[in-house]
Design a protein around this motif. Structure first.
Motif, PDB file in Angstrom:
ATOM      1  N   ALA A   1      34.970 -19.036  87.147  1.00  0.00           N
ATOM      2  CA  ALA A   1      36.390 -18.701  87.272  1.00  0.00           C
ATOM      3  C   ALA A   1      37.201 -19.335  86.149  1.00  0.00           C
ATOM      4  CB  ALA A   1      36.911 -19.151  88.638  1.00  0.00           C
ATOM      5  N   GLU A   2      36.911 -20.597  85.829  1.00  0.00           N
ATOM      6  CA  GLU A   2      37.638 -21.270  84.759  1.00  0.00           C
ATOM      7  C   GLU A   2      37.344 -20.623  83.410  1.00  0.00           C
ATOM      8  OE1 GLU A   2      38.333 -25.820  83.179  1.00  0.00           O
ATOM      9  OE2 GLU A   2      36.293 -25.212  83.695  1.00  0.00           O
ATOM     10  N   ALA A   3      36.069 -20.331  83.146  1.00  0.00           N
ATOM     11  CA  ALA A   3      35.687 -19.739  81.866  1.00  0.00           C
ATOM     12  C   ALA A   3      36.346 -18.379  81.661  1.00  0.00           C
ATOM     13  CB  ALA A   3      34.172 -19.622  81.780  1.00  0.00           C
ATOM     14  N   VAL A   4      36.308 -17.542  82.681  1.00  0.00           N
ATOM     15  CA  VAL A   4      36.882 -16.200  82.558  1.00  0.00           C
ATOM     16  C   VAL A   4      38.385 -16.276  82.341  1.00  0.00           C
ATOM     17  CG1 VAL A   4      37.297 -14.017  83.749  1.00  0.00           C
ATOM     18  CG2 VAL A   4      35.050 -15.102  83.882  1.00  0.00           C
ATOM     19  N   SER A   5      39.069 -17.170  83.062  1.00  0.00           N
ATOM     20  CA  SER A   5      40.519 -17.296  82.888  1.00  0.00           C
ATOM     21  C   SER A   5      40.871 -17.773  81.494  1.00  0.00           C
ATOM     22  CB  SER A   5      41.104 -18.240  83.944  1.00  0.00           C
ATOM     23  OG  SER A   5      40.660 -19.573  83.743  1.00  0.00           O
ATOM     24  N   GLN A   6      40.043 -18.647  80.903  1.00  0.00           N
ATOM     25  CA  GLN A   6      40.300 -19.147  79.565  1.00  0.00           C
ATOM     26  C   GLN A   6      40.107 -18.072  78.506  1.00  0.00           C
ATOM     27  OE1 GLN A   6      37.557 -22.583  79.800  1.00  0.00           O
ATOM     28  NE2 GLN A   6      39.298 -23.857  79.251  1.00  0.00           N
ATOM     29  N   VAL A   7      39.133 -17.196  78.716  1.00  0.00           N
ATOM     30  CA  VAL A   7      38.802 -16.194  77.708  1.00  0.00           C
ATOM     31  C   VAL A   7      39.633 -14.928  77.872  1.00  0.00           C
ATOM     32  CG1 VAL A   7      36.971 -14.672  76.876  1.00  0.00           C
ATOM     33  CG2 VAL A   7      36.477 -17.066  77.356  1.00  0.00           C
ATOM     34  N   ALA A   8      39.828 -14.478  79.101  1.00  0.00           N
ATOM     35  CA  ALA A   8      40.495 -13.200  79.352  1.00  0.00           C
ATOM     36  C   ALA A   8      41.930 -13.181  78.856  1.00  0.00           C
ATOM     37  CB  ALA A   8      40.453 -12.865  80.844  1.00  0.00           C
ATOM     38  N   VAL A   9      42.531 -14.358  78.673  1.00  0.00           N
ATOM     39  CA  VAL A   9      43.908 -14.409  78.190  1.00  0.00           C
ATOM     40  C   VAL A   9      44.024 -13.808  76.796  1.00  0.00           C
ATOM     41  CG1 VAL A   9      43.737 -16.707  77.125  1.00  0.00           C
ATOM     42  CG2 VAL A   9      45.926 -15.940  78.035  1.00  0.00           C
ATOM     43  N   ALA A  10      42.917 -13.786  76.037  1.00  0.00           N
ATOM     44  CA  ALA A  10      42.943 -13.233  74.683  1.00  0.00           C
ATOM     45  C   ALA A  10      42.527 -11.772  74.631  1.00  0.00           C
ATOM     46  CB  ALA A  10      42.032 -14.054  73.768  1.00  0.00           C
ATOM     47  N   ALA A  11      42.180 -11.174  75.764  1.00  0.00           N
ATOM     48  CA  ALA A  11      41.769  -9.765  75.785  1.00  0.00           C
ATOM     49  C   ALA A  11      42.982  -8.861  75.645  1.00  0.00           C
ATOM     50  CB  ALA A  11      41.016  -9.442  77.076  1.00  0.00           C
ATOM     51  N   GLY A  12      42.762  -7.690  75.061  1.00  0.00           N
ATOM     52  CA  GLY A  12      43.856  -6.752  74.868  1.00  0.00           C
ATOM     53  C   GLY A  12      44.264  -6.070  76.167  1.00  0.00           C
ATOM     54  N   ARG A  13      45.445  -5.469  76.150  1.00  0.00           N
ATOM     55  CA  ARG A  13      45.969  -4.746  77.312  1.00  0.00           C
ATOM     56  C   ARG A  13      46.116  -3.254  77.044  1.00  0.00           C
ATOM     57  NH1 ARG A  13      45.090  -9.381  78.086  1.00  0.00           N
ATOM     58  NH2 ARG A  13      46.385 -10.935  79.153  1.00  0.00           N
ATOM     59  N   ASP A  14      45.905  -2.835  75.801  1.00  0.00           N
ATOM     60  CA  ASP A  14      46.111  -1.443  75.413  1.00  0.00           C
ATOM     61  C   ASP A  14      44.881  -0.618  75.784  1.00  0.00           C
ATOM     62  OD1 ASP A  14      46.734   0.961  74.277  1.00  0.00           O
ATOM     63  OD2 ASP A  14      47.136   0.183  72.269  1.00  0.00           O
ATOM     64  N   GLU A  15      45.023   0.262  76.786  1.00  0.00           N
ATOM     65  CA  GLU A  15      43.896   1.073  77.248  1.00  0.00           C
ATOM     66  C   GLU A  15      43.472   2.116  76.209  1.00  0.00           C
ATOM     67  OE1 GLU A  15      42.176   0.454  79.847  1.00  0.00           O
ATOM     68  OE2 GLU A  15      43.496  -1.082  80.687  1.00  0.00           O
ATOM     69  N   LEU A  16      44.304   2.346  75.179  1.00  0.00           N
ATOM     70  CA  LEU A  16      43.921   3.266  74.117  1.00  0.00           C
ATOM     71  C   LEU A  16      42.902   2.636  73.176  1.00  0.00           C
ATOM     72  CD1 LEU A  16      47.403   4.832  73.250  1.00  0.00           C
ATOM     73  CD2 LEU A  16      45.589   5.794  74.689  1.00  0.00           C
ATOM     74  N   LEU A  17      42.747   1.315  73.272  1.00  0.00           N
ATOM     75  CA  LEU A  17      41.754   0.587  72.488  1.00  0.00           C
ATOM     76  C   LEU A  17      40.843  -0.161  73.470  1.00  0.00           C
ATOM     77  CD1 LEU A  17      44.157  -0.859  69.757  1.00  0.00           C
ATOM     78  CD2 LEU A  17      42.556   1.047  69.465  1.00  0.00           C
ATOM     79  N   PRO A  18      39.999   0.569  74.181  1.00  0.00           N
ATOM     80  CA  PRO A  18      39.243  -0.030  75.294  1.00  0.00           C
ATOM     81  C   PRO A  18      38.324  -1.171  74.880  1.00  0.00           C
ATOM     82  CG  PRO A  18      38.414   2.172  74.791  1.00  0.00           C
ATOM     83  CD  PRO A  18      39.692   2.001  74.042  1.00  0.00           C
ATOM     84  N   ILE A  19      37.797  -1.151  73.664  1.00  0.00           N
ATOM     85  CA  ILE A  19      36.880  -2.214  73.249  1.00  0.00           C
ATOM     86  C   ILE A  19      37.556  -3.576  73.325  1.00  0.00           C
ATOM     87  CG2 ILE A  19      35.654  -3.174  71.246  1.00  0.00           C
ATOM     88  CD1 ILE A  19      34.925  -0.355  70.445  1.00  0.00           C
ATOM     89  N   PHE A  20      38.844  -3.611  72.997  1.00  0.00           N
ATOM     90  CA  PHE A  20      39.561  -4.884  72.969  1.00  0.00           C
ATOM     91  C   PHE A  20      40.034  -5.328  74.354  1.00  0.00           C
ATOM     92  CE2 PHE A  20      40.066  -3.133  68.676  1.00  0.00           C
ATOM     93  CZ  PHE A  20      39.555  -4.189  67.935  1.00  0.00           C
ATOM     94  N   THR A  21      39.843  -4.489  75.373  1.00  0.00           N
ATOM     95  CA  THR A  21      40.219  -4.873  76.736  1.00  0.00           C
ATOM     96  C   THR A  21      39.064  -5.540  77.472  1.00  0.00           C
ATOM     97  OG1 THR A  21      39.584  -2.748  77.714  1.00  0.00           O
ATOM     98  CG2 THR A  21      41.820  -2.925  76.838  1.00  0.00           C
ATOM     99  N   GLY A  22      37.956  -5.757  76.779  1.00  0.00           N
ATOM    100  CA  GLY A  22      36.770  -6.308  77.426  1.00  0.00           C
ATOM    101  C   GLY A  22      36.496  -7.749  77.058  1.00  0.00           C
ATOM    102  N   VAL A  23      35.622  -8.360  77.834  1.00  0.00           N
ATOM    103  CA  VAL A  23      35.073  -9.686  77.548  1.00  0.00           C
ATOM    104  C   VAL A  23      33.598  -9.493  77.209  1.00  0.00           C
ATOM    105  CG1 VAL A  23      34.457 -11.941  78.503  1.00  0.00           C
ATOM    106  CG2 VAL A  23      36.697 -10.939  79.016  1.00  0.00           C
ATOM    107  N   ARG A  24      33.209  -9.943  76.038  1.00  0.00           N
ATOM    108  CA  ARG A  24      31.805  -9.834  75.635  1.00  0.00           C
ATOM    109  C   ARG A  24      31.038 -11.014  76.217  1.00  0.00           C
ATOM    110  NH1 ARG A  24      28.334  -7.709  71.548  1.00  0.00           N
ATOM    111  NH2 ARG A  24      26.846  -9.243  70.726  1.00  0.00           N
ATOM    112  N   ILE A  25      30.046 -10.710  77.040  1.00  0.00           N
ATOM    113  CA  ILE A  25      29.177 -11.734  77.627  1.00  0.00           C
ATOM    114  C   ILE A  25      27.889 -11.775  76.817  1.00  0.00           C
ATOM    115  CG2 ILE A  25      27.837 -12.391  79.650  1.00  0.00           C
ATOM    116  CD1 ILE A  25      29.957 -11.230  81.409  1.00  0.00           C
TER     117      ILE A  25
END
Length: 383
Positions: free
Chosen positions: A133-157
């Motif tokens: 939970a801590e790791a995801v919250s720290q990383v997801a804050v930098a993920a994009g919100r634009d659904e037109l650019l779906p690659i940037f809305t993801g977290v790479r594991i």
């Protein structure tokens, strides 16, 4: 179908499953929440052909059966119920729900057209629920919100043996977290791109349990899926979601910043100062960090109408001519500082307009904590 269930557990479980329901379902039945009563538990589930959510809830089942009901309506109803036991009974077309003196009659949705939920892939490994939970919250804050650019809305594991890494970027900032986990196979390696929104919801909702099982699909067994399973509030929860397609940008090398200037200061002092100074910042204008001898000064302005500045103590080390000032997006800076979870922050600068690396440190003279790194692209400062 007929059962009795604890009101609080039922309401919380319905709300959790309903959060995965599509806002605009492609077919009406996808707005439904499936209830299956069998043995001594209920299984509540939802599916929109992308993400599935399932939770097992302890219950006193009198008559086994399955029913499909409007998920958002049921969530609204259960949230408003009095804090006493809930009784539910269904016939061929309706559901009767009783809780104390409250009584509801709801129409059922047809189950014939409801899709079969995907099976969970084979388990890849386990990680402590709090760490995830801590790791995801720290990383997801930098993920994009634009659904037109779906690659940037993801977290790479990324998985490499006992190291689990998570990386996200919206092109203007990047976050990387590395943590230890327990893989099923010590020699396993692989990567996947997971929707940040789904991953965040799953990790947060399962934080109350001991561990979370992560399952990445293998060829021939649901290619393109990730599953997460854990517990919370006495219920067993499972989520599956399709992985995002496309090649994640190669940005990991940007974490290896060779600094010409480092600045260290109190994280909480900087957060408080940045929040105050940013109140007068114009939209899309930078928060200026001016370097001093033993301090930094934050400055912001909105044209000729308002100006703010605040100075805080800092420790600096430079290699050559130090930078005079740096420009930050105020929200990006506050997001990064809030994710650090460290008493002090270390800024590694290279040059004006170049990426800046933020890491946490336990003390002003300590070594940077490299398990979490956050990079922000600096903004151009006006002449």
């Amino acid at each position: 179908m007929k059962f009795e269930v604890d009101r609080d557990v039922f309401a919380e479980s319905v709300a959790w499953v309903a959060r995965s329901l599509p806002t605009r379902p492609s077919i009406p039945v996808l707005a439904g929440l499936m209830i299956h009563a069998e043995g001594e538990s209920l299984t509540l589930s939802s599916f929109d052909y992308e993400t599935s959510a399932r939770v097992d809830v302890p219950a006193r089942v009198h008559d086994e059966g399955t029913a499909l009901i409007s998920g958002r309506l049921l969530a609204e109803i259960t949230r408003s119920l009095p804090h006493v036991g809930v009784s539910v009974a269904t016939d061929d077309s309706s559901m009767e729900l009783d809780c104390g003196s409250a009584h509801f009659t709801l129409q059922l949705l047809p189950t014939d057209d409801y899709p079969v939920l995907p099976a969970m892939p084979a388990e890849t490994g386990k990680v402590a629920s709090g760490d995830l939970a801590e790791a995801v919250s720290q990383v997801a804050v930098a993920a994009g919100r634009d659904e037109l650019l779906p690659i940037f809305t993801g977290v790479r594991i990324e998985i490499d043996g006992e190291t689990l890494s998570m990386l996200a970027t919206d092109r203007y900032r990047m976050a990387l977290k590395e943590l230890t986990w327990t893989p099923v196979r010590s020699d396993f390696s692989g990567n996947s791109l997971v929707p940040a929104k789904v991953l965040s919801e799953a990790a947060k909702s399962m934080a109350g349990g001991e561990s979370v099982s992560i399952a990445l699909s293998q060829p021939g067994n649901g290619q393109g899926l990730i599953g997460l399973a854990g517990e919370a509030n006495g219920t067993k929860r499972r989520i599956t979601t399709r992985l995002l397609d496309g090649e994640f940008p190669k940005v990991r090398h940007l974490m290896d910043v060779r600094s010409t200037l480092t600045v260290r200061c109190s994280t909480s002092d900087l957060i408080d100062a940045a929040k105050r100074v940013a109140l007068v910042a114009e939209r899309n204008s930078p928060l200026r960090m001016v370097m001093g001898t033993d301090s930094i000064t934050l400055e912001a302005a909105s044209g000729d109408h308002a100006h703010a500045s605040e100075q805080i103590e800092a420790v600096m080390e430079s290699d050559g001519d130090p930078m005079a000032a740096a420009g930050f997006n105020p929200q990006y800076l506050l997001d990064a500082l809030g994710a650090l979870d460290a008493a002090y922050v270390n800024f590694s600068f290279t040059a004006a307009g170049k990426p800046c690396l933020l890491t946490g440190i336990g003390s002003l003279d300590g070594d940077p904590l490299l398990d979490y790194r956050h990079v922000i692209m600096l903004m151009r400062l006006p002449d």
